[in-house]
Scaffold this active site. Structure first.
Site, PDB file in Angstrom:
ATOM      1  N   SER A 127       0.457  -1.352  -0.552  1.00 38.42           N
ATOM      2  CA  SER A 127      -0.328  -0.664  -0.104  1.00 38.42           C
ATOM      3  C   SER A 127       0.836   1.657  -0.303  1.00 38.42           C
ATOM      4  O   SER A 127       2.044   1.035  -0.121  1.00 38.42           O
ATOM      5  CB  SER A 127      -1.062  -0.707   1.039  1.00 38.42           C
ATOM      6  OG  SER A 127      -1.575   1.594   1.064  1.00 38.42           O
ATOM      7  N   TYR A 151      -0.895   0.344  10.126  1.00 37.14           N
ATOM      8  CA  TYR A 151      -1.152  -0.393   9.392  1.00 37.14           C
ATOM      9  C   TYR A 151      -0.087  -0.361   7.995  1.00 37.14           C
ATOM     10  O   TYR A 151       0.505  -1.133   7.203  1.00 37.14           O
ATOM     11  CB  TYR A 151      -2.302  -0.151   8.603  1.00 37.14           C
ATOM     12  CG  TYR A 151      -2.658  -0.805   6.785  1.00 37.14           C
ATOM     13  CD1 TYR A 151      -3.297  -1.972   6.947  1.00 37.14           C
ATOM     14  CD2 TYR A 151      -2.284   0.248   6.033  1.00 37.14           C
ATOM     15  CE1 TYR A 151      -4.077  -1.884   5.825  1.00 37.14           C
ATOM     16  CE2 TYR A 151      -3.228  -0.507   5.089  1.00 37.14           C
ATOM     17  CZ  TYR A 151      -3.492  -1.124   4.274  1.00 37.14           C
ATOM     18  OH  TYR A 151      -3.800  -1.833   3.155  1.00 37.14           O
ATOM     19  N   LYS A 155       2.787  -3.058   6.457  1.00 35.78           N
ATOM     20  CA  LYS A 155       3.267  -3.455   5.442  1.00 35.78           C
ATOM     21  C   LYS A 155       4.391  -2.953   5.300  1.00 35.78           C
ATOM     22  O   LYS A 155       4.942  -3.853   4.165  1.00 35.78           O
ATOM     23  CB  LYS A 155       2.329  -2.511   4.543  1.00 35.78           C
ATOM     24  CG  LYS A 155       0.904  -2.451   4.650  1.00 35.78           C
ATOM     25  CD  LYS A 155       0.450  -4.076   4.074  1.00 35.78           C
ATOM     26  CE  LYS A 155      -1.171  -4.415   3.177  1.00 35.78           C
ATOM     27  NZ  LYS A 155      -1.085  -6.110   3.366  1.00 35.78           N
TER      28      LYS A 155
END
Lengths: 327, 327
Positions: A127, A151, A155
Site C-alpha cells: 500500500s 497499518y 506493510k
C-alpha cells in the site's frame, strides 16, 4: 499450476478470480488447482468451481500457513489484511494479522523448501500507506518509507521481509503498492477514503453522495480493473528484470476531486453531479491531508505496469464492469 | 534515573559505560541505578559498580525482556545484536536475536505501560546496512532502505517498529545508524570490514596488518568516541525536534583507504605505513563494493550530532583512548 489466493473474499481477490475465470491463461499457464482462503469462506466463480477448494481460515492462526503451504502451490497471491482504521484502533490485532500472518506465510514457504526444493512466486498486496508526510510533490521510486499508521508500518515491514526472503531464494516475491482503488464497488463504507468512490458510484445510479472535502484535494487513484491488472502482470513478470528491489509503487492517476466531478459530468451529465452533497468534515479533511497525492512510478511503468490516465476511463471501466455498460 | 544497557559487553556498550563513569551527568540526570545486560555477563566500570546490576541474558529468550522492563528503567540503550556475517550464515538466529529480541523489548515496554503510565526513552543502535546498492554518490536522509543482507533487513524492520511504537506513545525512541566504527580496538577479527581498522591499529603498535583492497576504496567512518557521543546525545535530545522520523543516519567521515594511510603516515611516520602488507582478496573486495561510501546527514547534523572530519582526528582519538596518548 496450483494457485493459492489468500484474501480471496475481498474486493480485489474476487475481481482477480473473475479475471482468471474469463481469461484462463492470464497467469501464464494452465491452472489445474485453485485454493481460495479468507476469514470468511470465499466463493469460487462458477467457471472455476471444478478446480477450486475454498477455506475459511485466518493466516495468523497457528498452523494455518503451514497447512496451506503443505500442498505446495506454485503461485501465491497474498491479499489478506485488516484495514488501516482497524489496525490503528486495535494495535495487537493489526500486528497479528498484518505482520505475523505475513511472516507465518513466508516462514511456512521457507520451511517447506527445506523438505524438498520449493520456490513459488509470491505476489503481495502492499500500500502507499508505507509513505508518511511530508512528501515531495511526486513520490519517486527511491523515497523512504516512514509510515504514520500501524497499518503502513506492517506493510513496510512485510515488504522488507518479502525482499529478504526473495534474496535468500526462499521464494520469488514481488510487492505491489496499490493506489487508492476507485471506483470501489459496493455500498458506501466508513473508511475515510470512501468518498472518493462514493461521489462517483452513487450518482451513477441516481443516489446522493456526501463530499466531506474541498474540490482541490488531490489524491492517487487506480481502478479495480487496473489493480487486478497489476497482480496479473506481477504473476508473470520476469523478476530478473526487477532485481533486488522487489516492492514497487504502482502507476496511477493523480487527480483533484474537482477533476473526478468534471469527469462525472462528461460521462453522466449535470443530473449526476447534482447528487453530490457538500458536507465538510474536519476530521476527514485532516486524515486526507496526510495522504500521498502523486507519484513518479518510473520503475513500475518501465516494467510494464499500466493504469488509467484520465478519470473518464476510470468511470467508464466501472460502468462496464459493474453496471453492465449502462447508466 | 535508572538506566538499562542491553548489549553492555559489546565494544560500544563498554565505551558508553566508561563515558558515564567519567562524566556522571552525561545522560542529563543523576543515575542511581544501572542494569547491564548481555549474553555474557557485562562488567561494570569500577566507578559505577555500586549502582550496577549485571546480568547474562538473551533478550530474545522468553520472559527476559519482560523481567528487565518490570523494574521500569527510565532510559534504555538497546545495543544488542548478532553481527552481519552471523545473521547471514544463520537465518533463524539472526531473525530471533535481531528482530524478535527487539520486538520482545518493545512489547515488554508497551505492556508495562498498560499496568501504569510508563514511557522510557529508547536509544537503538541501527546501521547503515539498512541501505543496499545501487546508491547515489551521497545517501541523503530520505533515501529508501533496501538492505541486501538479513542483518540490514532486521535493523530496517526494527527501525519501523521503533517509529511506530514511538508514534503510539509507548516509548520515546530514537534510532542511530552508525557508520563503520574505526579504529575498532582489540585484535584483528574476521569481519570483512576489519581491515579498515587493522591497517591503522596494528601498525600503531608495531605489528603488521593486511590490506585486501585497493587504496581507492571509499568508505564511511566514525570513531568509537564519536559513536558513544551519538548515543549520549540521543539520550538527552529533545525528541520533539526529531518529529516522527525517528531513525537518523549519523554523521561520519567519507574517506579513501589511501587517505587512512596518508593520515597514518602524518601521525606515525613511514615506519608504520611500511607495516601494511597488500594482499588483494577478491571475496572481500566484492563484499566491500556493496557498501555505502558517503552520506549527506543534514538532519543529524542539524540536531547536533557530530563526528570527526579528518582521519588524523580518528587516529589521535585512538591513541588517546586506547594507547594512553603514546605511540
Amino acid at each position: 499450476m496450483h494457485v493459492l489466493v489468500i484474501g480471496a473474499a475481498g474486493m480485489v481477490g474476487r475481481k482477480l478470480l473473475d479475471r482468471i475465470a474469463s481469461e484462463p491463461g492470464a497467469l501464464g499457464g494452465e491452472i489445474d488447482r485453485l485454493t481460495l482462503v479468507d476469514v470468511i469462506e470465499p466463493v469460487a466463480p462458477a467457471a472455476l468451481a471444478g478446480i477450486s477448494i475454498t477455506k475459511a481460515a485466518d493466516l495468523s492462526d497457528a498452523g494455518v500457513a503451514e497447512a496451506l503451504i503443505a500442498s505446495r502451490p506454485d503461485m501465491i497471491f497474498h491479499l489478506a489484511a485488516i484495514v488501516s482504521g482497524e489496525a490503528e484502533a486495535d494495535f495487537e490485532k493489526g500486528y497479528k494479522v498484518n505482520l505475523d500472518g505475513t511472516r507465518e506465510l513466508f516462514e511456512a514457504i521457507r520451511l517447506e523448501g527445506k523438505k524438498a526444493p520449493y520456490r513459488p512466486r509470491v505476489v503481495f498486496a502492499s500500500s502507499i500507506a508505507v509513505f508518511g508526510t511530508p512528501f515531495p510533490d511526486k513520490i519517486g521510486d527511491e523515497f523512504f518509507t516512514t509510515p504514520l499508521t500501524s497499518y503502513g508500518t506492517q506493510k513496510a515491514i512485510s515488504e522488507l521481509l518479502l525482499s529478504d526472503y526473495s534474496r535468500r531464494g526462499f521464494f520469488d516475491g514481488i510487492g505491489i503498492r496499490l493506489p487508492t482503488i476507485c471506483i470501489r464497488p459496493g455500498k458506501p463504507n466508513k473508511a475515510a477514503s470512501g468518498f472518493f468512490s462514493n461521489i462517483l458510484r452513487e450518482p451513477l445510479v441516481g443516489h446522493e453522495a456526501v463530499l466531506p472535502v474541498d474540490e482541490n484535494v488531490r489524491h492517487w487513484f487506480a481502478s479495480p480493473r487496473s489493480a487486478v491488472g497489476f497482480f496479473v502482470h506481477a504473476a508473470t513478470l520476469d523478476l530478473d528484470k526487477v532485481g533486488s528491489r522487489r516492492n514497487l509503487s504502482m502507476p496511477g492517476l493523480s487527480a483533484l476531486v474537482g477533476e473526478e466531478i468534471a469527469a462525472l459530468k462528461r460521462v453522466a451529465g449535470d443530473k449526476a453531479v447534482k447528487l453530490i452533497r457538500r458536507e465538510p468534515d474536519a476530521t476527514i479533511q485532516k486524515i486526507v491531508a496526510g495522504w500521498a497525492t502523486d507519484f513518479d512510478t518510473k520503475r513500475a511503468t518501465e516494467l510494464g505496469f499500466r493504469a488509467e490516465t484520465a478519470f473518464d476511463e476510470i468511470i467508464k471501466a466501472h460502468i462496464e464492469d459493474e453496471l453492465g455498460g449502462n447508466i
